[in-house]
Design an enzyme around this catalytic site. Structure first.
Site, short mmCIF file in Angstrom:
data_model
loop_
_atom_site.label_atom_id
_atom_site.label_comp_id
_atom_site.label_asym_id
_atom_site.label_seq_id
_atom_site.Cartn_x
_atom_site.Cartn_y
_atom_site.Cartn_z
N GLU A 175 10.35 -5.52 3.80
CA GLU A 175 10.56 -6.84 3.22
C GLU A 175 10.15 -6.87 1.75
O GLU A 175 10.85 -7.39 0.89
CB GLU A 175 9.76 -7.90 4.00
CG GLU A 175 10.15 -8.04 5.46
CD GLU A 175 9.27 -7.20 6.38
OE1 GLU A 175 9.12 -7.60 7.55
OE2 GLU A 175 8.73 -6.15 5.93
N GLY A 229 -5.01 -4.61 5.72
CA GLY A 229 -4.17 -5.57 5.01
C GLY A 229 -4.72 -6.97 4.98
O GLY A 229 -4.78 -7.62 3.93
N ARG A 230 -5.14 -7.49 6.14
CA ARG A 230 -5.61 -8.88 6.19
C ARG A 230 -7.03 -9.04 5.66
O ARG A 230 -7.55 -10.15 5.63
CB ARG A 230 -5.47 -9.44 7.60
CG ARG A 230 -6.12 -8.61 8.68
CD ARG A 230 -5.65 -9.03 10.07
NE ARG A 230 -6.14 -8.14 11.12
CZ ARG A 230 -5.57 -6.99 11.46
NH1 ARG A 230 -4.49 -6.58 10.82
NH2 ARG A 230 -6.06 -6.25 12.43
N LYS A 240 0.83 -1.21 0.00
CA LYS A 240 0.00 0.00 0.00
C LYS A 240 0.87 1.26 0.00
O LYS A 240 0.65 2.18 -0.78
CB LYS A 240 -0.94 0.00 1.20
CG LYS A 240 -1.90 1.18 1.21
CD LYS A 240 -2.72 1.25 2.49
CE LYS A 240 -3.71 0.14 2.60
NZ LYS A 240 -4.64 0.32 3.75
N GLU A 274 -3.99 -11.62 14.37
CA GLU A 274 -3.55 -10.22 14.26
C GLU A 274 -4.70 -9.27 14.58
O GLU A 274 -4.48 -8.14 15.02
CB GLU A 274 -3.00 -9.95 12.85
CG GLU A 274 -2.24 -8.62 12.76
CD GLU A 274 -1.46 -8.47 11.47
OE1 GLU A 274 -0.26 -8.81 11.46
OE2 GLU A 274 -2.05 -8.03 10.46
N HIS A 320 -2.40 -38.23 11.40
CA HIS A 320 -1.15 -38.96 11.65
C HIS A 320 -0.09 -38.04 12.21
O HIS A 320 1.11 -38.34 12.15
CB HIS A 320 -0.67 -39.61 10.35
CG HIS A 320 -1.63 -40.64 9.82
ND1 HIS A 320 -1.53 -41.97 10.14
CD2 HIS A 320 -2.72 -40.51 9.04
CE1 HIS A 320 -2.52 -42.63 9.55
NE2 HIS A 320 -3.26 -41.77 8.87
N LYS A 375 9.48 -4.19 14.41
CA LYS A 375 9.95 -3.49 13.21
C LYS A 375 10.91 -2.36 13.58
O LYS A 375 11.94 -2.17 12.94
CB LYS A 375 8.76 -2.93 12.43
CG LYS A 375 7.89 -3.95 11.72
CD LYS A 375 6.79 -3.23 10.97
CE LYS A 375 5.89 -4.20 10.22
NZ LYS A 375 4.81 -3.49 9.49
#
Length: 549
Positions: free
Chosen positions: A215, A270-271, A209, A356, A387, A515
């Site tokens: 990153e 964002g999410r 954005k 979050e 399993h 951060k």
């Protein structure tokens, strides 16, 4: 308007505490025995998906009290506030309108005097035009070759949603486009993807954005350098890179043309951004028409949330059950178990969506909570999980409520694989509910001819307590529409939980401290500054500096 009271002070919460004391020792076996109509009472079909709540440790009285809790914490008003575009994300001064991204009505939706639906339509038309040119071959790379690879570079919500949906709907993928994802700042992530693609036929989507996410921008510049090793001329960048961003200046400086920049808005968290231009990689993989089917599935769940009484409202019920287990049974985790290989990334996606959003300790009124909030979300695809960790769910000492998801029909009906898969799906929820008593174990062992000390040594190991709650979710086929509805359901569940817990679900201040410290430490590692740390952190940094090559 959102309530700002501590939910534990409500009349409903106090009644639920008393009710829990009466119900906590009742076994699901007995609840089913006492009420043969339990499945009919506690299951609902919505938009072609069945939600079965009957294997939860609830009675009709439980639901009545939980609904009372939702009413006392003003859940219906909060839903209206969100859908109207009020600034319910108060710590950031923003509206929360991811639902506008999948709103296909002709109504106006005004935010600060602007009809945001018109802006949304503009970006959707831009996305459709882009996808049409990409799939027709009109869009070509710098050597005139058609694009064969699309690489999405993003992190968090700019990565997890698109990757999960692309994987889930792989059956619908365009045959001549392969989509890849780079998110981790670990150079291995970029290196492994770039090894698979060709500069002449690869398009990069940079999803950020602000176009400042460290990153993402680091990975974007790595991809740009890799591309220019072959292309040489920086003018060619505009044919191989597009941006999903609001920072047009930084995007232009990177070399991306303004017409290849897709915008979204600060009212898209964002999410919750999958439905926006962040979903461009999904549209590239499937075609824009399939992406729109995904949006329409989500819109159907939005309408259900808005128009359905809370007693039959699926996201509300899902949220209330989570609160029931988290705050009264003191469950600290929740398993999501898709019996569909295509949905194997769903637990990872839901981790960000829910943890979050509601992993918070401060209420809206600024006071700290005195109750448990978001449980840990985890899981894996069935039957693999059986399993791996199912032993813990069945016989461990902690209560782990679970969501089981499965399609009635498979996209890949090979032999008897799907009936075998679903037999495990049904069996696991039944086993978790019923368990196996000591008497049943003894009878089983005696039938095998076992007796005496040999039998006694085995009995306790083969007893299953049962009474482990689960919700079963079944859809006809994993289509874009069905997936859109499912994702939106979990989004709204998360929102309703936050409303009841009196949390702001749409900020994420908890990720900021790491951060900030990382930026300082990076400068220190590069020799640009000195910083003080605790002895452990200083020792670790020193060890790295000493040992690095």
């Amino acid at each position: 308007m959102l309530h700002t009271d501590n939910p534990t002070t409500t009349d409903a919460w106090k009644k639920l505490e008393d009710h829990f004391a009466q119900l906590k020792d009742q076994h699901l076996r007995d609840l089913f025995k006492a009420d043969p109509q339990r499945f009919e009472k506690f299951s609902f079909e919505v938009d072609g998906t069945l939600y079965d709540f009957s294997k939860n440790r609830i009675t009709e009285e439980t639901l009545d009290l939980l609904i009372q809790l939702a009413e006392e914490t003003k859940v219906p008003a909060a839903i209206e506030s969100m859908l109207r575009g009020e600034r319910i994300n108060a710590t950031e001064g923003r509206a929360v309108l991811h639902t506008a991204l999948r709103n296909f009505t002709d109504q106006e939706l005004l935010v600060e005097g602007e009809n945001v639906l018109e802006e949304v339509r503009d970006v959707q038309r831009q996305m459709k035009d882009f996808c049409d040119r990409l799939h027709s071959g009109e869009w070509t790379g710098f050597t005139g070759k058609k694009v064969r690879h699309v690489v999405n570079i993003g992190i968090g919500g700019s990565h997890l949603g698109p990757q999960m949906v692309t994987e889930a709907l792989k059956k619908y993928q365009k045959p001549d486009i392969e989509v890849h994802f780079i998110s981790n700042v670990d150079g291995t992530d970029a290196a492994e993807v770039l090894r698979k693609v060709d500069p002449e036929t690869t398009l990069f989507i940079i999803a950020s954005k602000t176009f400042t996410t460290k990153e993402t921008i680091a990975n974007a510049h790595t991809a740009r350098s890799w591309f220019l090793e072959t292309a040489k001329d920086e003018a060619h960048v505009s044919k191989h890179f597009v941006a999903l961003s609001t920072n047009t200046e930084a995007v232009s400086k990177f070399g991306i043309a303004p017409e290849n920049t897709f915008r979204f808005w600060d009212w898209v968290g964002g999410r919750f951004s999958l439905w926006s231009a962040i979903g461009l990689s999904v549209a590239c993989a499937l075609g824009y028409d399939r992406f729109e089917e995904l949006l329409r599935g989500a819109e159907a769940m939005d309408k259900h949330l808005k128009n359905t009484l809370m007693r039959q409202n699926i996201p509300v019920l899902m949220a209330l059950l989570s609160i029931w287990y988290t705050n009264f049974f003191e469950a600290q985790s929740h398993a999501v178990l898709p019996y569909d290989q295509y949905l194997r990334l769903l637990p990872e996606y839901l981790q960000q969506l829910q943890m979050e959003s509601n992993g918070k300790t401060a209420m809206r009124n600024g006071e700290f909570v005195n109750f448990q909030t978001q449980p840990v979300i985890w899981g894996a695809a069935g039957t693999n999980g059986q399993h791996s960790f199912f032993q813990l769910i069945h016989q461990g000492t902690v209560l782990i409520p679970s969501d089981f998801l499965a399609p009635v029909n498979s996209h890949n009906p090979i032999g008897e694989h799907h009936p075998m898969l679903l037999s495990n799906f049904f069996a696991q929820t039944e086993a978790l509910m019923k368990g196996k008593t000591e008497e049943e174990v003894r009878a089983e062992l005696e039938k095998k001819g076992m007796a005496g000390e040999e039998l006694e040594q085995l009995v306790s190991h083969k007893v299953f307590e049962g009474n482990k709650p689960s919700t079963s979710i079944m859809f006809d086929l994993l289509t874009p529409h069905a997936l859109g509805s499912l994702i939106a359901m979990y989004e709204h569940k998360t929102f309703v939980q936050g409303v009841i817990w009196n949390l702001y679900s749409f900020d994420q201040w908890g990720v900021e401290l790491g951060k900030q410290l990382a930026g300082t430490i990076e400068e220190e590692i590069l020799g640009n500054k000195e910083a003080e740390h605790d002895s452990s952190t200083a020792g670790l940094i020193g060890y790295y500096i000493q040992k690095r090559k």
